[in-house]
Design a protein around this motif. Structure first.
Motif, short mmCIF file in Angstrom:
data_model
loop_
_atom_site.label_atom_id
_atom_site.label_comp_id
_atom_site.label_asym_id
_atom_site.label_seq_id
_atom_site.Cartn_x
_atom_site.Cartn_y
_atom_site.Cartn_z
N ASP A 138 0.05 3.95 -2.88
CA ASP A 138 -0.39 5.29 -2.49
C ASP A 138 0.45 6.39 -3.14
OD1 ASP A 138 -2.37 6.67 -1.01
OD2 ASP A 138 -0.88 7.22 0.49
N ARG A 149 -2.48 11.90 1.46
CA ARG A 149 -1.74 11.97 0.20
C ARG A 149 -2.69 11.78 -0.98
NH1 ARG A 149 1.80 7.78 0.57
NH2 ARG A 149 3.60 8.96 1.26
N GLY A 150 -3.68 10.91 -0.80
CA GLY A 150 -4.67 10.70 -1.85
C GLY A 150 -5.48 11.95 -2.13
N MET A 186 0.81 -1.21 0.00
CA MET A 186 0.00 0.00 0.00
C MET A 186 0.85 1.26 0.00
SD MET A 186 -2.84 1.44 -0.27
CE MET A 186 -3.94 0.03 -0.19
N HIS A 223 -7.54 2.82 -5.83
CA HIS A 223 -6.41 1.94 -5.49
C HIS A 223 -5.85 2.21 -4.10
CE1 HIS A 223 -4.45 5.52 -7.31
NE2 HIS A 223 -3.38 5.19 -6.62
N ARG A 224 -6.37 3.23 -3.43
CA ARG A 224 -5.94 3.54 -2.06
C ARG A 224 -6.90 2.95 -1.02
NH1 ARG A 224 -2.55 7.90 -3.47
NH2 ARG A 224 -3.14 8.76 -5.51
N VAL A 267 -9.11 6.57 1.92
CA VAL A 267 -8.15 7.41 1.19
C VAL A 267 -7.29 8.20 2.18
CG1 VAL A 267 -7.95 9.41 -0.35
CG2 VAL A 267 -9.62 7.60 -0.84
N SER A 268 -5.99 8.19 1.94
CA SER A 268 -5.04 8.90 2.80
C SER A 268 -5.02 10.38 2.45
CB SER A 268 -3.64 8.33 2.59
OG SER A 268 -3.19 8.63 1.27
#
Length: 317
Positions: A177, A256-257, A173, A292-293, A253-254
């Motif tokens: 990410d 960063r996302g 991950m 994809h996160r 979602v982070s």
């Protein structure tokens, strides 16, 4: 410099960036038949200082798309064929002893390029994949206690197959990410495939593809995109989308996302000739920037379906 002059320069930079984006898309389409939306997403990621992951079955053109994008920019291009025996130093570089000088010299790996194609990235073990993490996030490589900057602009375009998973490794991950966008090309339509066959049965058009942008122009375009206005309501909307995924998934979602979503939206705005982001930009990029996160709790709902639900249910205020 007066406000009027600064505004005129900004408008000129945005027009140049928009022309560059359109030029790269048209150039890639000299080689790639169909996949217009995917090519647009790749170019918005390129403008937004992001990296791209192309995932699909073999033979649908993932590598050719990556090569075509790289060939459209007059910079240094390197390709890494990821294999099970590939070592981290095969990617980042290694110190080699020079008998003449009796000193160690650093030999840069292929990561030291402007566009790096990581072909079949999931064929290499996680230790080798992790060699990309620092480069993708910070634009540098640390080796033997020394940190070296990677040439800018810098973009990784990686491919991975969705078949023969027993012979491949899952991307961690932390690496997933770092990719701004994850795309699937899919099979072409029948008429597109027929047109493609007519173009490639002789000399392949990739061999005649010429750059349409210099590194300096791409860097200037990235700076122009970074200056695109993202008002507080748009930022709040992106935050609410991310929060929805966190509330309805095992892993959402982070931050960063969220950053990558807005950077991709800035690229989309410039592609459409605007100097400000609108909700449509966010909604267009979210399906390729966010899923994809995400790791969902249930097999009844995929990450893509969760993002669709978020776009349907989270209001634009």
């Amino acid at each position: 410099m007066t406000d009027t002059t600064a505004s005129q320069q900004s408008d000129s930079a945005l027009r140049d960036a928009s022309r560059l984006a359109t030029g790269v898309i048209e150039n890639v389409e000299e080689v790639i038949v169909g996949h217009h939306e995917a090519i647009e997403h790749i170019v918005t990621a390129l403008l937004g200082r992001g990296h791209v992951l192309l995932e699909d079955v073999p033979g649908v053109g993932k590598t050719m798309v990556a090569r075509s994008v790289a060939a459209s920019v007059d910079g240094e291009f390197k390709r890494v064929q990821f294999t099970p025996d590939l070592l981290p130093t095969d990617v980042t570089g290694v110190n080699v002893y020079n008998q003449k000088t009796q000193e160690f010299e650093f030999r840069p790996g292929p990561i030291f390029a402007n566009v790096v194609l990581g072909d079949e990235i999931n064929r290499a073990p996680p230790k080798t994949q992790s060699a990309l993490l620092e480069a993708m996030e910070e634009g540098q490589v640390s080796a033997d206690g020394t940190t070296r900057e990677i040439p800018q602009p810098f973009t990784v375009i990686a491919t991975q197959n969705t078949v023969e998973q027993h012979k491949a490794y899952d991307l961690p991950m932390a690496e997933l990410d770092r990719f701004m966008t994850k795309l699937r090309l899919g099979y072409p339509e029948a008429d597109e495939e027929t047109a493609m066959l007519g173009e490639v049965v002789g000399n392949h058009p990739i061999e005649a593809l010429e750059p349409v942008a210099t590194l300096e122009e791409l860097q200037a375009a990235r700076e122009a995109v970074a200056g695109v206005t993202v008002e507080e309501p748009i930022r709040a909307y992106a935050t609410r989308l991310a929060a929805y995924t966190r509330e309805h998934a095992r892993l959402g979602v982070s931050p960063r996302g969220s950053i990558n979503l807005l950077r991709a939206a800035q690229g989309r705005a410039v592609l459409d000739g605007r100097d400000y982001v609108v909700p449509d930009d966010v909604q267009t990029e979210a399906p390729v920037v966010l899923p994809h996160r995400i790791r969902t709790d249930s097999s009844d709902q995929t990450a893509e379906q969760l993002v669709t639900a978020a776009l349907d249910r989270v209001a634009v205020e």
